[in-house]
Design a protein around this motif. Structure first.
Motif, short mmCIF file in Angstrom:
data_model
loop_
_atom_site.label_atom_id
_atom_site.label_comp_id
_atom_site.label_asym_id
_atom_site.label_seq_id
_atom_site.Cartn_x
_atom_site.Cartn_y
_atom_site.Cartn_z
N UNK A 176 14.25 -4.25 -0.73
CA UNK A 176 12.70 -4.43 0.37
C UNK A 176 12.70 -4.21 1.78
N UNK A 177 14.20 -4.76 1.71
CA UNK A 177 14.41 -4.94 3.61
C UNK A 177 14.88 -3.94 3.96
N UNK A 178 14.84 -2.20 3.64
CA UNK A 178 14.97 -1.18 3.95
C UNK A 178 14.56 -1.07 5.16
N UNK A 179 12.72 -0.23 4.69
CA UNK A 179 11.36 -0.10 5.73
C UNK A 179 11.77 -0.83 7.11
N UNK A 180 11.57 -1.92 6.77
CA UNK A 180 11.83 -2.42 8.68
C UNK A 180 12.62 -2.28 9.20
N UNK A 181 14.15 -2.23 8.75
CA UNK A 181 15.11 -1.94 9.64
C UNK A 181 15.32 -0.11 9.60
N UNK A 182 14.93 0.77 8.59
CA UNK A 182 14.37 2.00 9.15
C UNK A 182 13.81 1.87 10.50
N UNK A 183 12.70 0.99 10.48
CA UNK A 183 11.68 0.54 11.45
C UNK A 183 12.20 0.82 12.84
#
Length: 200
Positions: A176-183
């Motif tokens: 669930x934390x992958x999208x913000x990290x990719x951002x």
């Protein structure tokens, strides 16, 4: 800097440090467990060599920075507030590293996303506190550029951790934390673009 000055000679954190080998092992971990593992990407020899070249260009300026004590996991999940006092957890991996590292962990936190205004306010607060403690000023522009570089490395490292948890431990919680990290990765790549070849 205050923590570094108060460290005892036998503190194990003083014998560990972020160096090229450490940074590169973290980034290769991301290739193995996030890119190849979680995302099932097949990398040819050219792709692998290009990634290695990018990683080296990314970390080479970081390892030239002066070394201070770093918590290494200084993010929101490891900071507790009770009765108006702050408590910091999970410091067993503390080591010597660049002064930007813990700030990058906090401001580009995979678990809690800050808006740009709050992030800038906290950077300015850090610079003010540094001036008081070290009796010297930091070049804000140069500091900001290195902070983005360190944050980029740390965000890439975080993806490796998330991929490892999902692939090896069958633990999907961190996905669930992958999208913000990719951002964050995209944001910092864009910010560094043009300064050198790091975004190529």
């Amino acid at each position: 800097i205050e923590c570094t000055m108060k460290m005892e000679p036998d503190n194990p954190a003083g014998r560990r440090k972020f160096d090229t080998d450490k940074y590169m092992s973290e980034l290769r971990h991301t290739v193995r467990y996030f890119i190849k593992g979680l995302r099932s990407k097949q990398l040819g020899q050219d792709d692998g060599e290009r990634l290695e070249s990018f990683f080296i260009r990314l970390v080479s300026p970081i390892v030239e920075e002066p070394m201070l004590f770093t918590h290494r996991d200084y993010h929101a999940r490891n900071i507790l507030i009770k009765d108006g006092r702050f408590y910091i957890l999970d410091y067993q991996d503390g080591r010597m590293g660049p002064r930007h590292y813990d700030l990058a962990s906090l401001l580009y936190d995979s678990y809690v996303k800050l808006d740009g205004g709050t992030r800038n306010e906290l950077i300015n607060y850090y610079l003010d506190r540094w001036k008081l403690a070290a009796k010297t000023e930091i070049d804000a522009k140069g500091f900001g550029s290195m902070l983005k570089r360190v944050s980029l490395q740390r965000s890439l490292k975080a993806l490796g951790t998330f991929g490892y948890q999902a692939v090896e431990k069958r633990n999907s919680f961190y996905l669930r934390f992958v999208p913000d990290t990719l951002g964050y990765i995209g944001e910092n790549l864009q910010a560094l673009k043009g300064a050198d070849e790091d975004s190529d």
